[in-house]
Scaffold this active site. Structure first.
Site, mmCIF file in Angstrom:
data_model
loop_
_atom_site.group_PDB
_atom_site.id
_atom_site.type_symbol
_atom_site.label_atom_id
_atom_site.label_comp_id
_atom_site.label_asym_id
_atom_site.label_seq_id
_atom_site.Cartn_x
_atom_site.Cartn_y
_atom_site.Cartn_z
ATOM 1 N N TRP A 85 -36.461 -22.473 14.066
ATOM 2 C CA TRP A 85 -36.550 -23.797 13.493
ATOM 3 C C TRP A 85 -36.337 -24.869 14.608
ATOM 4 O O TRP A 85 -35.597 -24.802 15.532
ATOM 5 C CB TRP A 85 -35.427 -24.240 12.766
ATOM 6 N N ASP A 142 -27.053 -20.012 10.654
ATOM 7 C CA ASP A 142 -27.568 -21.482 10.288
ATOM 8 C C ASP A 142 -27.928 -20.774 8.573
ATOM 9 O O ASP A 142 -28.733 -19.961 8.616
ATOM 10 C CB ASP A 142 -28.971 -21.813 11.033
ATOM 11 N N LYS A 186 -31.951 -27.118 0.020
ATOM 12 C CA LYS A 186 -32.784 -26.376 -0.674
ATOM 13 C C LYS A 186 -32.224 -25.704 -1.862
ATOM 14 O O LYS A 186 -32.857 -25.716 -3.188
ATOM 15 C CB LYS A 186 -33.376 -24.912 0.231
#
Length: 418
Positions: free
Chosen positions: A144, A226, A264
């Site tokens: 990311w 993460d 999300k």
């Protein structure tokens, strides 16, 4: 003319994702497709407030709590942090199993509320730079984009460990382990994607996670997980947290950080609900209290306290069995649609005879697919077909639906002819 103190500011690059979203919005072509944004969309291409979230919002509206706009404590909402911890470390879909797991809750997790996963990553990074004296920070190649920006902002330029094999579009476990075994040193931080690796969609197997945990313990590396897609990736929150729970159960204890996002899995993109969990080897309240105090010091000088409404929604859902059951069904809706679009796109590309191998699209998981398209092919998609994705070839599968599937597959087929 008087010159500004800031006239010598160097040019600063912009964020490609947001640039593409802007370009897509300005594009009036009727068949354009947005495959850049990491946001869940329905088969009609629109946003989807989750059913559980709508129910929770209605509940909160009718409660009309007069304190609903008050400040949170610096550390965050205590009840929210409890359900956030439970979701990562103890959550089970079976209520009876969940009750048993909750009774076994450990006292060695220090948690604070953050501005979604980005805030958790940044606070965690600054905390480790201040207090771990971490030597090097390792991130996957690729990772990311924000991981690089965040760690560089706290004075650490990340080193890369191999992750993606471009020749076969697969996770390169051997190269990852070989590099970290040879070059990582005690107190190095290793950033790991708990599930649905962004951008590749490729995750280690359970056996590979076990080997990574063994290496971290043996070499005294500090894992930094993460966790952005728990429940969204597979539809099963317990399955998506498997790696973290495995690390957590190791003895001797492995100290680590988990940066948790609810964007999300709850569709709360704009509410920025998140948490940071620091897993300690010492179970004493004194050490945990000190850790929370230092994390709060960082929060105070950066944001004072986290946003409230998103966390209120999360704790309302996860504190109610009926709403939790609705949320679990919502996760199935999202994860199944993503999986079905992966298979549909794969079969359409094969039907068209598109050059190359495309099995990796169905072997990957989660929001994104690392398609293997070259920058030249990605540019051709934008210029010729108005299909927008990152230059790296990362595609947001959520942007694919039954109405644009054939158009996108044809666009990829044409781009491959260049």
């Amino acid at each position: 003319m008087q010159s500004s103190y800031f006239s010598s500011l160097p040019e600063m690059g912009t964020d490609e994702v947001f640039d593409l979203i802007k370009a897509f919005s300005a594009d009036k072509y009727p068949y354009r497709a947005n495959l850049a944004a990491g946001v869940y969309c329905t088969d009609d291409g629109g946003s989807w407030p989750l059913n559980a979230v709508c129910r929770a919002e209605s509940t909160l509206h009718h409660q009309a709590d007069p304190t609903r706009h008050d400040y949170l404590p610096i550390a965050g909402d205590t009840q929210f942090l409890k359900v956030a911890q439970d979701l990562v470390f103890f959550f089970e879909e079976n209520p009876q199993e969940m009750a048993i797991r909750s009774q076994e809750r450990s006292l060695r997790v220090a948690s604070v509320q953050t501005v979604s996963g980005t805030g958790a990553n940044h606070i965690g990074a600054q905390f480790l730079v201040n207090h771990l004296n971490t030597n090097q920070v390792w991130v996957s190649d690729p990772t990311w984009t924000n991981h690089h920006i965040i760690w560089e902002s706290v004075g650490k330029k990340p080193r890369l460990y191999p992750y993606y094999n471009t020749s076969n579009n697969c996770f390169d476990f051997h190269a990852m382990m070989q590099t970290l075994e040879a070059q990582a040193r005690p107190r190095d931080t290793v950033v790991l994607h708990a599930c649905a690796h962004n951008p590749t969609g490729l995750d280690p197997s359970k056996e590979q996670w076990m080997a990574i945990a063994d290496m971290c313990q043996r070499k005294q590396l500090f894992p930094f997980f993460d966790l952005a897609y728990q429940g969204f990736a597979s539809g099963d929150p317990s399955k998506d947290a498997w790696a973290i729970r495995y690390f957590y159960k190791q003895c001797p204890f492995i100290e680590m950080i988990v940066a948790q996002s609810f964007s999300k899995s709850f569709g709360l993109y704009g509410h920025r609900a998140g948490a940071l969990h620091l897993v300690l080897a010492d179970e004493s309240d004194e050490i945990k209290g000190r850790a929370v105090a230092h994390l709060c010091h960082l929060l105070r000088c950066e944001i004072s306290m986290a946003p409230k409404f998103g966390s209120m929604i999360v704790k309302t859902i996860l504190s109610d069995q009926e709403l939790t059951a609705i949320w679990l069904k919502d996760l199935q809706v999202m994860s199944k649609r993503i999986k079905s679009m992966r298979h549909a796109l794969y079969h359409e590309l094969i039907r068209l005879g598109t050059p190359g191998s495309w099995e990796h699209i169905i072997n990957q998981i989660g929001m994104f697919s690392y398609t293997g398209l070259t920058p030249q092919e990605v540019n051709a998609l934008r210029q010729q077909s108005h299909v927008y994705m990152l230059t790296s070839g990362r595609m947001s599968i959520s942007g694919v639906n039954t109405k644009n599937l054939q158009y996108i597959a044809n666009a990829i087929f044409k781009a491959r002819q260049i």
